[in-house]
Design an enzyme around this catalytic site. Sequence first.
Site: not given
Length: 404
Positions: A192, A220, A251
């Site tokens: 990330s 992610h 996300k």
Amino acid sequence: MNAPEAWRHLEPKIEAVGQRIRQLEWDSSRRNNFVPYTADGNTPYVMLDGERLLMMSGYGYIGLNGDTRVVAAAKAAIDEYGTGTPGVRALAGTIPLHEELEEEVAHFLGRESALVFSSGYAGNVGTIGALCGPGDTIFLDKLDHASIVDGAQLTGATLTRFRHNDPGHLDRRLAAAEPGGTRLVIVDSVYSMDGDIAPLPELREVCDRHGALLMVDEAHALGVIGATGRGIEEHFEYKVRADIKVGTLSKAVPANGGWIVGSKPFMDYVKRFARPFLFSAALAPAQVGAALESLRILDREPERVTYAQRESARFRDIVKQAGFNTADSETAVVPLIVGSDQNAWDYASALRKAGVIGLPVISPAVPPGLARLRIAITAAHSRADIDFAIDAFVSAARQTGLLS
């Protein structure tokens, strides 16, 4: 009145934090953490103190935050189920929408079954705790997310770290470990803070050689890598598989929650032994509805992934040519590494004056000397938005002496 003795031990720590904040944020224009931004509809812009600013550090990779279809699904869930759930999932907290979301997650990620947690953090802590305990050994990449590290530490298992994205070092760590017990290797699919990708095929080979389970955190990666946003296995053309996959719904997916996928017997086991699942309130209906609709849109509209991948590659190429250090980023997450914490704060503050939000990440979230702005390119950003941001990044860097 004197403070109790227990507080006297904490006061130096509290004062040190306050002093550090004052050194970075001596003026309201330099406030870069815990800022209450107001979204400007379904756009990548936010409102702050009457200004419309381009957000370049948000997580909404596939551009669905504020999408009318997602908002409608969240409202419909509230209309049918209310604003909360009357308990934990094991008792009165499960609603049909939870099981519908779990079916969608499993289908999207190519597994038999799924389980949805109240957060990605809870998902990692709960899953690791269900898998390991004293007598087992957990192997963590040096840059694994804090939720993975915390989950591993809480188990009482032996904890071993290996160098970032270094299968050879993992191989040596596994070879040197005491025999017996479960061996669990955990990595992020996409890191990330650096935007690089775990070398899944090589990690799989090492784990198989030593009889270790391989767990990947797709927080992610979902909606970011792979031809249709299905994560690291798709990125490597399904040549290898992870044993355990976990991720978030906060996300690319604009909701809340965490997930784990696997076989149905494994999910039945996890739901009974993952303490954050068993003892936490169930995910709220609005979040379930939003997540469910977002996954369905992503399934129908993979071009959102393709666009973000293409534009993030273009962005990286341009800023690297301008002289920025983007580390080993190869995804929509692009760090602009500027050195000291003070540099990052000065840079973010100058950037805001140019109409762009690029948020600083400083130690201890990243190692000292590697402070950065964490930039994320999303499907909501038009080419014009990205070009505007690039101009602002370059001009603010020159203004603060980071680029010549």
